[in-house]
Each structure stands twice: as C-alpha cells, then as structure tokens.
Design a protein around this motif. Structure first.
Motif, PDB file in Angstrom:
ATOM      1  N   ASP A   1     -23.327 -20.149 -24.814  1.00 35.62           N
ATOM      2  CA  ASP A   1     -23.511 -20.037 -26.257  1.00 35.62           C
ATOM      3  C   ASP A   1     -24.971 -19.695 -26.544  1.00 35.62           C
ATOM      4  O   ASP A   1     -25.833 -19.770 -25.669  1.00 35.62           O
TER       5      ASP A   1
ATOM      6  N   TYR B   1     -23.026 -17.159 -31.225  1.00 36.49           N
ATOM      7  CA  TYR B   1     -21.771 -17.051 -30.490  1.00 36.49           C
ATOM      8  C   TYR B   1     -21.611 -18.200 -29.508  1.00 36.49           C
ATOM      9  O   TYR B   1     -22.565 -18.893 -29.154  1.00 36.49           O
TER      10      TYR B   1
ATOM     11  N   TYR C   1     -17.675 -16.306 -32.960  1.00 40.30           N
ATOM     12  CA  TYR C   1     -18.883 -15.628 -33.434  1.00 40.30           C
ATOM     13  C   TYR C   1     -19.149 -15.941 -34.908  1.00 40.30           C
ATOM     14  O   TYR C   1     -18.250 -16.316 -35.665  1.00 40.30           O
TER      15      TYR C   1
ATOM     16  N   SER D   1     -12.993 -15.583 -34.400  1.00 35.16           N
ATOM     17  CA  SER D   1     -12.847 -15.771 -32.957  1.00 35.16           C
ATOM     18  C   SER D   1     -11.880 -14.752 -32.382  1.00 35.16           C
ATOM     19  O   SER D   1     -10.993 -14.240 -33.070  1.00 35.16           O
TER      20      SER D   1
END
Length: 244
Positions: free
Chosen positions: A151, A140, A129, A117
């Motif tokens: 996301d 992600y 990610y 992250s």
C-alpha cells in the motif's frame, strides 16, 4: 435593388439546403448538432436513471456493468458503478474481474475524487484505490489472500505510475501503449443517431478522444440513460433491451 434581394434569397436558400443535406448525410459532422459536454453529463444526474449494460465482443457477452448517477442532499453529484467480467487479457491470467466504485463531481461537473476497487476472484486479489484530483495523487492498497500485500500514496506522474505497475507485476507495455499517442484527453458531444438492431436511435454522443484517436463513444438518451458505449478495439457495452 430587386436583383440584390433575389440574390440574397437565393444564397440563403442554397446555404440552408446545403446545411440540411449535410445534416442528413453526415449528422455527426454538423456544427448545428454540437452541444456542450457538460450538458450531457448533467442529464445523467438530472433524471438519475440507472443503466445496466452488457459487455460484448464479437457478439459474445463477457459480463455486465451498472451505472447509477445520484445527487445527494447537499448537492454533491456522485456516479456509482459496479460489475463483473471474464478477463481475457494476454498479459494477465484468465479470471473473473469484479469492479465497484464511485466518482465525485463538483458543480462544474469536474471530477474531484474517484475511489473503488478491482478484484480477481480466482487469484483472490483486490486492488483498492482513491484518486484525489486536487492533490494529483493516488492512494492504493493491494490485498492478496485477504492480507495487505502493498500500500502507499503516489503522485500521478508517469515515473511513479510505471514504478507502481512494475511492483504489481503489470506489463510496462500497457502504460507505454496508453501514452504513445501523447497529448491530453479531449471531451466533445453532439446530437447524433446510431444503429441498433436495424433501427436508428437518436441520442447524445459523448466522445472521448486523445489526439486523433477516439477512446470511447458514449450514447446518452434525452432522459440521461446510457444506451451504448463503443470502443475502437471492438468492445461494446449495451443493454440487452434498448429502451431510448
């Protein structure tokens, strides 16, 4: 016959002298010092030494990053990293950047997965990610103010990455600059020396290149400790007290 023997001896002596002189003048250019990149990567895990590096630019310290290679009981190799830095990019607001994550390697030391992250403290934003090399995909999520803003899962094709950058408000010129040189990333290594505080330190040099551009040069000791990282744009990572 004697003349032939003398000629062979002289040619051999001249060849060895030339190689020795070249190794002293240009040690990084000598093929005798080239080593397989996998050997240098293996050193990181064999000794399991962690490294804490300061992020510097023009002699100013902007943050720190730690690297911790481990071998799990099942033989899996994992490279964990984390740190923080002051962000001074012109295309992003000044903020404190935090990062953490890990990379998984197979026995051939190829990256199989990477996850982690990136966060901006003042903006209260975090990008999480998970990259899968086999599936060539990126999963992600973007969190803002503690809530998931966006996301999904995308492929690593350039069009998808550009679309993601646009959704996140990142300047498309960044991707354009990164891909301008074209070509694939090449990894090479050799035994070399580098200067640190008016001293010469011997280490393995791991070089990451794209076409004719060097993206990073990483110096690793024989005990697998990262001693320094140099980049072409002046950013340098090194421990406060170098202990090769």
């Amino acid at each position: 016959m004697n003349r032939l023997i003398f000629a062979v001896i002289i040619v051999f002596w001249l060849t060895m002298t030339t190689l020795l002189v070249r190794m002293q003048i240009q040690p990084e250019a000598s093929v005798l010092r080239e080593v397989p990149p996998a050997r240098v990567l293996a050193l990181l895990f064999e000794h399991g030494q962690s490294s804490t590096l300061s992020i510097k630019h023009n002699r100013l310290t902007y943050g720190t990053v730690s690297i911790n290679p481990v071998i799990e009981a099942n033989g899996e190799r994992i490279l964990r990293y984390g740190g923080h830095a002051l962000l001074r990019a012109s295309y992003l607001p000044h903020d404190r950047l935090s990062l953490e994550g890990e990379m998984n390697f197979d026995p051939a030391l190829e990256v199989t997965e990477a996850r982690g992250s990136l966060g901006l403290r003042d903006q209260r934003t975090r990008f999480i990610y998970r990259l899968n090399s086999a599936a060539h995909s990126l999963k992600y999520s973007l969190e803002m103010e503690g809530e998931i803003y966006r996301d999904g899962t995308i492929s690593l094709r350039r069009n998808d990455l550009e679309r993601l950058a646009a959704d996140l408000g990142v300047d498309p010129a960044i991707l354009e600059t990164a891909s301008a040189s074209g070509g694939s990333v090449k990894l090479s290594a050799h035994y070399s020396t580098f200067g640190y505080r008016d001293e010469k330190v011997q280490a393995y040099s791991l070089i990451i290149q794209r076409e004719n551009t060097t993206l990073a040069e990483i110096f690793v000791s024989q005990l697998g400790q990262v001693l320094m990282v140099k980049t072409p744009f002046g950013l340098e990572l090194s421990p406060s007290d170098l202990m090769p």
